[in-house]
Write a protein that holds these residues in place. Structure first.
Motif, PDB file in Angstrom:
ATOM      1  N   GLN A 167       0.829  -1.205   0.000  1.00 20.27           N
ATOM      2  CA  GLN A 167       0.000   0.000   0.000  1.00 20.27           C
ATOM      3  C   GLN A 167       0.864   1.256   0.000  1.00 20.27           C
ATOM      4  OE1 GLN A 167      -2.306  -0.562   3.522  1.00 20.27           O
ATOM      5  NE2 GLN A 167      -4.017  -1.506   2.418  1.00 20.27           N
ATOM      6  N   ILE A 168       1.897   1.260   0.831  1.00 16.74           N
ATOM      7  CA  ILE A 168       2.783   2.424   0.903  1.00 16.74           C
ATOM      8  C   ILE A 168       3.527   2.607  -0.417  1.00 16.74           C
ATOM      9  CG2 ILE A 168       4.810   3.399   2.049  1.00 16.74           C
ATOM     10  CD1 ILE A 168       3.837   1.986   4.613  1.00 16.74           C
ATOM     11  N   TYR A 217       1.129   3.969  -2.976  1.00 17.05           N
ATOM     12  CA  TYR A 217       0.842   5.373  -2.682  1.00 17.05           C
ATOM     13  C   TYR A 217       1.990   6.265  -3.147  1.00 17.05           C
ATOM     14  CZ  TYR A 217       0.146   9.561   0.193  1.00 17.05           C
ATOM     15  OH  TYR A 217       0.006  10.849   0.623  1.00 17.05           O
ATOM     16  N   LEU A 273       2.216   6.320  -7.007  1.00 17.56           N
ATOM     17  CA  LEU A 273       1.159   7.162  -7.566  1.00 17.56           C
ATOM     18  C   LEU A 273       1.500   8.643  -7.417  1.00 17.56           C
ATOM     19  CD1 LEU A 273      -1.754   7.251  -8.776  1.00 17.56           C
ATOM     20  CD2 LEU A 273      -2.535   7.497  -6.418  1.00 17.56           C
ATOM     21  N   LEU A 274       1.984   9.030  -6.252  1.00 17.70           N
ATOM     22  CA  LEU A 274       2.317  10.441  -6.039  1.00 17.70           C
ATOM     23  C   LEU A 274       3.537  10.872  -6.837  1.00 17.70           C
ATOM     24  CD1 LEU A 274       1.572  11.092  -2.281  1.00 17.70           C
ATOM     25  CD2 LEU A 274       0.364  11.937  -4.263  1.00 17.70           C
ATOM     26  N   THR A 279       3.910  13.279   0.784  1.00 21.42           N
ATOM     27  CA  THR A 279       4.209  11.864   0.573  1.00 21.42           C
ATOM     28  C   THR A 279       4.781  11.246   1.840  1.00 21.42           C
ATOM     29  OG1 THR A 279       4.656  12.273  -1.762  1.00 21.42           O
ATOM     30  CG2 THR A 279       5.512  10.238  -0.838  1.00 21.42           C
ATOM     31  N   GLY A 287       1.917  11.133   4.490  1.00 23.14           N
ATOM     32  CA  GLY A 287       0.940  10.131   4.102  1.00 23.14           C
ATOM     33  C   GLY A 287       1.456   8.719   4.290  1.00 23.14           C
ATOM     34  N   SER A 288       2.716   8.480   3.961  1.00 18.16           N
ATOM     35  CA  SER A 288       3.310   7.158   4.147  1.00 18.16           C
ATOM     36  C   SER A 288       3.361   6.779   5.621  1.00 18.16           C
ATOM     37  CB  SER A 288       4.713   7.115   3.566  1.00 18.16           C
ATOM     38  OG  SER A 288       4.672   7.347   2.183  1.00 18.16           O
ATOM     39  N   ILE A 346      -0.188   5.884   6.727  1.00 24.51           N
ATOM     40  CA  ILE A 346      -0.580   4.558   6.247  1.00 24.51           C
ATOM     41  C   ILE A 346       0.092   3.478   7.085  1.00 24.51           C
ATOM     42  CG2 ILE A 346      -0.410   2.946   4.307  1.00 24.51           C
ATOM     43  CD1 ILE A 346      -0.736   5.355   2.443  1.00 24.51           C
TER      44      ILE A 346
END
Length: 75
Positions: free
Chosen positions: A4-5, A8, A11-12, A43, A46-47, A50
C-alpha cells in the motif's frame, strides 16, 4: 501494508512528475519547486499515516505557549 505504501508513493511520484513537467513547460520554475516540495512533504506524512505511525500534532507548541496564559486569565 508495504504494498500500500509503495503504491501510494508510486502514484504520487508519477502525478508529481506530470505536474512539475507541466509547470516547467510554462516556464514556472518557482511554482514547480514549491509544488515538488509540498508533494514530498505530503508523501512522507501520508506514508507514515498509512504505516500507523503516531505523528505529533502541530498544536502542541501553541498549547505549551497559551495554556499557562489561559490558566492565569481564569484565576
Amino acid at each position: 501494508m508495504i504494498v500500500q505504501i509503495a503504491g501510494y508513493v508510486l502514484l504520487l511520484v508519477v502525478w508529481s512528475f506530470v505536474r512539475i513537467q507541466s509547470l516547467r513547460s510554462k516556464q514556472k520554475n518557482k511554482e514547480a519547486a514549491v509544488d515538488g516540495f509540498l508533494t514530498v512533504i505530503s508523501t512522507i506524512i501520508g506514508s507514515l499515516l498509512i504505516a500507523g505511525v503516531d505523528i505529533p500534532s502541530p498544536v502542541v507548541p501553541y498549547k505549551i505557549i497559551f495554556e499557562p496564559i489561559g490558566k492565569i486569565l481564569l484565576m
